[in-house]
Design an enzyme around this catalytic site. Sequence first.
Site, PDB file in Angstrom:
ATOM      1  N   CYS A   1     -10.651 -93.925   4.680  1.00 18.81           N
ATOM      2  CA  CYS A   1     -11.803 -94.461   3.954  1.00 18.81           C
ATOM      3  C   CYS A   1     -12.783 -94.994   4.976  1.00 18.81           C
ATOM      4  O   CYS A   1     -12.522 -95.998   5.646  1.00 18.81           O
ATOM      5  CB  CYS A   1     -11.359 -95.571   3.000  1.00 18.81           C
ATOM      6  SG  CYS A   1     -12.725 -96.371   2.124  1.00 18.81           S
TER       7      CYS A   1
ATOM      8  N   GLU B   1     -16.348 -89.687   0.406  1.00 18.90           N
ATOM      9  CA  GLU B   1     -15.555 -88.778   1.230  1.00 18.90           C
ATOM     10  C   GLU B   1     -16.347 -87.499   1.449  1.00 18.90           C
ATOM     11  O   GLU B   1     -17.189 -87.133   0.620  1.00 18.90           O
ATOM     12  CB  GLU B   1     -14.214 -88.451   0.574  1.00 18.90           C
ATOM     13  CG  GLU B   1     -13.170 -89.556   0.679  1.00 18.90           C
ATOM     14  CD  GLU B   1     -12.740 -89.842   2.104  1.00 18.90           C
ATOM     15  OE1 GLU B   1     -13.054 -89.012   2.994  1.00 18.90           O
ATOM     16  OE2 GLU B   1     -12.097 -90.871   2.326  1.00 18.90           O
TER      17      GLU B   1
END
Length: 342
Positions: A2, A127
């Site tokens: 992340c 992402e």
Amino acid sequence: MCGRTACSLGADNLRRACAYRDRRGRHRQPDWIRAERYQPSYNKGPQSSGPVLLSRRHLEQDADSSERVLMDMRWGLVPSWFKKDDPSKMQFNTSNCRSDTMLKKSSYKGALLKGKRCVVLADGFYEWQQQSGGKQPYFIYFPQTKDAMDEGKESGEEWRGWRLLTMAGIFDCWEPPAGGEKLYTYTIITVDASKDVSFIHHRQVRAVKGMPAILDGDEAIRKWLDFAEVPTQEAVKLIQPTENIIFHPVSTFVNSIRNNAPECLARIELGVTKEVKATPSSKVMLGWLKNSQEDSPQKKENDLPRWTSQFIHSPSPKKTSAGVLQQWLGKEGEPAAKKRKA
């Protein structure tokens, strides 16, 4: 991994969105610690600061360990034992911590065994997926209720709307060897992605290999934060992949960390345009994002939407990505980004 998040609520609204019930069943809102340091953002990266929840007992020895506070911390954990005078001299990346090694690596083990557990708050995270034409960014978040997407609804002090993503983290406090202000920092724990949220598209792509450890519901949050009542070995059992997330493609506008605007997380139509262009459904999202900024000079406090807190509800029912996106965003889900190796 992340590596980019969004947290767009202003300080007071964020506090209301984090309402919970304490050990006695009383409705509470966490107090802010150093609220003036918090800055909302649609595009947060490592080394920036962000809001976290933690137990008040970490700051006040006699406090109830179930009582929560909000604090702005820097993303990228600096261990308390780090001896150099400048934390930027650290030669390794601590923005993410793999769940399978967090009790082995010295950077995290000490803090975790001391109960320094926190919950990192965000609207969602980004992402990137490698495709033939380059990397395509996606925004990933909790499924939302109808009230979350409606504007202008008020209900007293209750917060009705976007459910914040609650990610498990570890924090630590570093003090300069020569003395000076303490530095609070955190890392986000990551896990392998569930097969049910691998985001397989009609074209052949590789699945996301890792994602933040998400705490789904107030009971999980309570156990993770209450280090005095829930020992480490019990708390780490909460660190599991989740199926309860959805996603949509966004513009490459978000690629630059310098870009900080609602357009970062606006849904786009793949194969139609590469420009930042909001669809009718994403305009609704942009609407509440803009309205949620109580610090905006164009918006008065009593004009802000009031949302029911996620923390006093049971976890959302599990839904398929395509089904929820079709309901809220008008289209079936697209693939999520390819994860970079942690």
